[in-house]
Design a protein around this motif. Structure first.
Motif, PDB file in Angstrom:
ATOM      1  N   HIS A 120       0.816  -1.214   0.000  1.00 30.70           N
ATOM      2  CA  HIS A 120       0.000   0.000   0.000  1.00 30.70           C
ATOM      3  C   HIS A 120       0.852   1.268   0.000  1.00 30.70           C
ATOM      4  N   ALA A 121       2.152   1.112  -0.244  1.00 32.03           N
ATOM      5  CA  ALA A 121       3.065   2.250  -0.123  1.00 32.03           C
ATOM      6  C   ALA A 121       2.718   3.374  -1.091  1.00 32.03           C
ATOM      7  N   ARG A 122       2.419   3.038  -2.329  1.00 31.68           N
ATOM      8  CA  ARG A 122       2.125   4.078  -3.314  1.00 31.68           C
ATOM      9  C   ARG A 122       0.896   4.891  -2.897  1.00 31.68           C
ATOM     10  N   ALA A 123      -0.124   4.226  -2.430  1.00 30.08           N
ATOM     11  CA  ALA A 123      -1.342   4.926  -2.011  1.00 30.08           C
ATOM     12  C   ALA A 123      -1.062   5.844  -0.827  1.00 30.08           C
ATOM     13  N   VAL A 124      -0.277   5.364   0.129  1.00 35.22           N
ATOM     14  CA  VAL A 124       0.075   6.187   1.289  1.00 35.22           C
ATOM     15  C   VAL A 124       0.851   7.423   0.846  1.00 35.22           C
ATOM     16  N   ALA A 125       1.803   7.234  -0.067  1.00 34.25           N
ATOM     17  CA  ALA A 125       2.612   8.356  -0.547  1.00 34.25           C
ATOM     18  C   ALA A 125       1.764   9.380  -1.289  1.00 34.25           C
ATOM     19  N   VAL A 170      13.823  16.128  -1.834  1.00 32.54           N
ATOM     20  CA  VAL A 170      14.960  15.249  -2.123  1.00 32.54           C
ATOM     21  C   VAL A 170      14.659  13.775  -1.886  1.00 32.54           C
ATOM     22  N   PHE A 171      13.896  13.464  -0.844  1.00 30.01           N
ATOM     23  CA  PHE A 171      13.821  12.083  -0.368  1.00 30.01           C
ATOM     24  C   PHE A 171      12.483  11.363  -0.522  1.00 30.01           C
ATOM     25  N   PRO A 172      11.543  11.823  -1.344  1.00 37.81           N
ATOM     26  CA  PRO A 172      10.286  11.066  -1.441  1.00 37.81           C
ATOM     27  C   PRO A 172      10.545   9.664  -1.985  1.00 37.81           C
ATOM     28  N   ALA A 173       9.724   8.722  -1.563  1.00 34.23           N
ATOM     29  CA  ALA A 173       9.897   7.342  -2.020  1.00 34.23           C
ATOM     30  C   ALA A 173       9.685   7.219  -3.524  1.00 34.23           C
ATOM     31  N   TYR A 174       8.876   8.108  -4.085  1.00 34.05           N
ATOM     32  CA  TYR A 174       8.587   8.094  -5.520  1.00 34.05           C
ATOM     33  C   TYR A 174       8.961   9.459  -6.094  1.00 34.05           C
ATOM     34  N   ASP A 175       9.838   9.462  -7.077  1.00 32.30           N
ATOM     35  CA  ASP A 175      10.360  10.721  -7.610  1.00 32.30           C
ATOM     36  C   ASP A 175       9.266  11.643  -8.134  1.00 32.30           C
TER      37      ASP A 175
END
Length: 219
Positions: A120-125, A170-175
């Protein structure tokens, strides 16, 4: 002398820069998190949840970023409106907004797998991105409309905000979910002002950052 337990470019950065801005004598103790030091007894004796930062003081250790910053500002009478100031209430409201609202949302953008697992990482981001963009827009309007002195000066608020602006660019999990501060001109100006201060530049060397490390961290 204070001892700041830190990891470069983690939340200890803002404490490092605050101590430098205050002109205090302090020593950096780098925590080897990759070797598991955060979960070992010596560090847990200072921070029961094994986090960074921790500041050792004559009154004992203090943890939680916002608590450390406010304690330092009040102890040394700088970088925050004094308790008797008419600006104190608004300042505390927005300082704790950074600590309790913006900082956790930033962590969800950087580490979205933590709340609900990798699936669910993408949805959380994406949710964090929306929250942050909305919240920063509200703060931008407050700064533009009210022009509070505590936002334009070298305060613990200004340094804390600048660090968070760096992180979410700089640090998001998805650019593709990176948030650049340039879309918020008033906040961007705060970041530019903080990164040029002599104290910030001195501390930046110990953090391993250079250039426009707050306002344009990707160069």
């Amino acid at each position: 002398m204070y001892v700041l337990h830190h990891v470069p470019d983690w939340a200890s950065m803002v404490v490092n820069m605050t101590l430098a801005e205050l002109g205090q004598s302090y020593r950096l103790h780098r925590v080897d998190h990759e070797a598991g030091a955060l979960t070992q007894a010596p560090h847990l004796a200072l921070h029961p949840f094994g986090k960074i930062p921790v500041l050792e003081t004559p009154d004992g250790p203090i943890f939680e970023t916002g608590a450390i910053l406010l304690w330092l500002a009040d102890r040394h009478g700088k970088m925050a409106p004094p308790p008797e100031s008419a600006d104190r209430g608004a300042f505390l409201s927005w300082l704790f907004f950074l600590s309790n609202t913006l900082h956790p949302a930033a962590m969800d953008l950087l580490h979205p797998e933590r709340p609900a697992g990798p699936a669910h990482a993408r949805a959380v981001a994406e949710i964090a991105h929306t929250r942050l963009t909305t919240q920063l827009g509200v703060l931008e309007a407050v700064i533009v409309t009210g022009q509070p002195a505590w936002a334009s000066e070298a305060t613990i608020f200004s340094y804390y905000l600048s660090m968070l602006l760096r992180w979410i660019e700089v640090f998001p999990a998805y650019d593709d979910l990176a948030i650049g501060s340039a879309q918020f001109p008033a906040l961007h100006a705060i970041a530019r002002a903080m990164e040029t201060r002599p104290a910030a530049l001195r501390a930046a060397r110990t953090e391993g950052v250079s250039g426009a490390f707050f306002s344009n961290p990707k160069g």
